[in-house]
Design a protein around this motif. Structure first.
Motif, PDB file in Angstrom:
ATOM      1  N   SER A 293       5.463   1.655  10.186  1.00 27.34           N
ATOM      2  CA  SER A 293       5.232   0.870   8.967  1.00 27.34           C
ATOM      3  C   SER A 293       4.416   1.649   7.941  1.00 27.34           C
ATOM      4  O   SER A 293       4.496   1.397   6.748  1.00 27.34           O
ATOM      5  N   ARG A 294       3.635   2.625   8.390  1.00 32.53           N
ATOM      6  CA  ARG A 294       2.835   3.449   7.489  1.00 32.53           C
ATOM      7  C   ARG A 294       3.524   4.761   7.113  1.00 32.53           C
ATOM      8  O   ARG A 294       2.947   5.590   6.403  1.00 32.53           O
TER       9      ARG A 294
ATOM     10  N   ASP B  95       1.618  -6.060   7.747  1.00 32.37           N
ATOM     11  CA  ASP B  95       1.475  -6.483   6.348  1.00 32.37           C
ATOM     12  C   ASP B  95       0.970  -7.913   6.200  1.00 32.37           C
ATOM     13  O   ASP B  95       0.679  -8.350   5.092  1.00 32.37           O
TER      14      ASP B  95
ATOM     15  N   GLY C  57       0.715  -1.631   2.738  1.00 35.61           N
ATOM     16  CA  GLY C  57       0.963  -0.285   2.227  1.00 35.61           C
ATOM     17  C   GLY C  57       0.878  -0.151   0.736  1.00 35.61           C
ATOM     18  O   GLY C  57       1.875   0.109   0.085  1.00 35.61           O
TER      19      GLY C  57
ATOM     20  N   GLN D 236      -4.916   5.437   0.682  1.00 35.60           N
ATOM     21  CA  GLN D 236      -4.455   4.071   0.953  1.00 35.60           C
ATOM     22  C   GLN D 236      -5.591   3.206   1.488  1.00 35.60           C
ATOM     23  O   GLN D 236      -5.711   2.021   1.151  1.00 35.60           O
TER      24      GLN D 236
ATOM     25  N   THR E  21      -0.142   5.147  -3.115  1.00 36.01           N
ATOM     26  CA  THR E  21       0.080   6.487  -2.601  1.00 36.01           C
ATOM     27  C   THR E  21      -0.059   7.442  -3.767  1.00 36.01           C
ATOM     28  O   THR E  21       0.370   7.141  -4.865  1.00 36.01           O
TER      29      THR E  21
ATOM     30  N   PHE F 167      -3.458   8.941   3.588  1.00 36.60           N
ATOM     31  CA  PHE F 167      -4.044   7.962   4.495  1.00 36.60           C
ATOM     32  C   PHE F 167      -5.390   7.465   3.961  1.00 36.60           C
ATOM     33  O   PHE F 167      -5.671   6.270   3.917  1.00 36.60           O
TER      34      PHE F 167
END
Length: 488
Positions: free
Chosen positions: A142-143, A254, A30, A61, A33, A58
């Motif tokens: 997680s996102r 991750d 991640g 990233q 942003t 989205f």
């Protein structure tokens, strides 16, 4: 790389479905942003299609990760801003929105069944060859992405894929004939490859000093910082196996290898433990920060370091560079511990005297002198093509030829530039090397089955690129873009 992306952005938009699949399959960490407003808000409207904050994040990233992987430790938020990554992402989404508007006009839709089948077919969401809802939900969690938002993004991508299959057509015979004419040309050349190692330049101290005097501003000491650092160790934090495995499953996306494949718990265990300790140790680090601020604790060490020193993390340096003397910076991870930093003094760069800068100036002067000497050799060869030392076989775009002393990659670059040049005699730059060439003969080669396939593939690719460029140009005139935020 960014320049290439910006130049070809109009072609990349129609392949966003593939990019989304790669993004999920790689188990995206991640990073990156770019926040403009509330998560549910629209940042722009293109015709009847909204570009949402979630979709922007989205895609941002996704591209951020792509650059981070290609550039390694040289890519961060500051570099992304320098490369104008937010604008690149926005432009991509605008072009995608143009196509979605057209799909609406044509009545193209993606059913819930088609969407569900696409999601279930992704290997990253499967366990034992079958879709695993728990893995899917873990990914979304997680996102920090809702299922509705993710499925909307995926539905758009599938819609564009359907649209392009409907309206894209391959090349016709006449187009393949024109392409064949270009690909069938074969040139025989004489050439010489020159590089800086082909010229000898002796160091002239007087010339080096003169060079230094003309470029003094380029020879400064690095900015340095006198810092008080309070370290908070996390090595004493030792969770049991069950707790560590739980942490891994919560953040499994991750942990990937160089190919983007998700690592098993055992393979990722050392990294998982480090991450767990960093997360669990944050509270203790904040308490140390407060104690240092109130004078109840002293720094672990006081040291003067050059800006960007690897002793501290990139994240911490980013903070230090924005703070002035006397500032206290909240704890940041450095390796497997936290550092709370107080900036005591900022020591600004100053111009080095000649004795200090001489080695650096000598290196730069030598590089310049070699370039000048190399250019003279090139000019002499251009005036006398008979002096070119090597002769090739017949070269064409459809053959993979290595031209000594160039390696295969350099040879292919040379051929691409040769066949896009209008010059019978010329110079082609390949990084630090220069190729001086003269075309001595030319012919048309007879086609075979391999050449026919290459001609068709090339003609199809050229037509597709031209079609997409012209289509997007037409759509941009038809559907207005309204921005609701600044900075994109």
């Amino acid at each position: 790389m960014i320049a290439w992306m910006q130049k070809h952005n109009k072609y990349l938009v129609v392949t966003i479905w593939i990019a989304t699949i790669a993004f999920i399959g790689a188990g995206f960490v991640g990073w990156g942003t770019y926040k403009y407003g509330s998560k549910a808000s629209s940042i722009a409207q293109v015709g009847d299609v909204s570009i949402t904050q979630e979709k922007f994040n989205f895609t941002y990233q996704n591209l951020y990760r792509e650059f981070a992987q290609k550039l390694g430790g040289k890519f961060d938020d500051a570099k992304a801003k320098e490369m104008k990554l937010p604008q690149l992402v926005f432009n991509r989404l605008v072009m995608q929105a143009y196509l979605l508007n057209l799909a609406k006009e044509y009545g193209i839709i993606v059913s819930d069944k088609e969407l569900a089948e696409a999601i279930a077919s992704l290997p990253s969401f499967q366990s034992g060859g079958a879709f695993d809802k728990k893995i899917y939900e873990t990914f979304l969690s997680s996102r920090r992405l809702s299922a509705k938002a993710f499925e909307s993004i995926l539905r758009d991508d599938l819609t564009i894929e359907k649209l392009m299959k409907l309206i894209s057509k391959g090349s016709v015979p006449y187009e393949r004939e024109v392409t064949a004419a270009a690909l069938s040309v074969a040139d025989k050349i004489r050439y010489t490859v020159l590089s800086p190692s082909d010229v000898n330049v002796s160091v002239d101290t007087a010339a080096v000093k003169k060079y230094w005097e003309q470029h003094k501003e380029s020879y400064k000491t690095p900015r340095r910082y006198k810092l008080e650092i309070l370290w908070t160790d996390t090595s004493a934090i030792n969770p049991d196996e069950k707790e560590l495995e739980k942490f891994y499953h919560k953040n499994s996306f991750d942990y990937t290898d160089a190919q983007g494949k998700e690592l098993s718990f055992e393979a990722a265990k050392a990294q998982v433990l480090r991450d767990y300790r960093i997360k669990a140790g944050k509270k203790a680090a904040l308490l140390d920060y407060i104690a240092l601020k109130k004078g109840k604790k002293q720094a672990s060490e006081v040291k003067t370091v050059a800006e960007g020193s690897p002793e501290l993390s990139d994240e911490l340096w980013k903070e230090i560079k924005t703070h002035s003397s006397g500032s206290l910076i909240k704890p940041k991870p450095v390796g497997d511990r936290y550092a709370t930093v107080k900036v005591d003094q900022v020591i600004e760069p100053k111009i080095m005297d000649f004795d200090t800068a001489s080695k650096l100036a000598e290196k730069d002067w030598l590089a310049q002198a070699k370039r000048e000497a190399l250019n003279k050799k090139v000019e002499n060869l251009m005036k006398n093509p008979a002096a070119l030392t090597r002769q090739s076989a017949y070269l064409s775009l459809t053959k993979t030829e290595e031209l000594p002393p160039l390696n295969l990659g350099e040879s292919l670059q040379f051929l691409q530039k040769l066949f896009t040049s209008n010059d019978k005699n010329g110079i082609i730059d390949l990084n630090k090397k220069k190729v001086v060439y003269a075309i001595v003969d030319q012919k048309f080669e007879k086609g075979d089955e391999n050449l026919s396939r290459s001609i068709k593939a090339t003609a199809d690719r050229i037509k597709k690129s031209e079609f997409e460029e012209n289509l997007l140009k037409e759509l941009s005139a038809k559907y207005p873009v309204k921005k609701f935020v600044k900075g994109i």
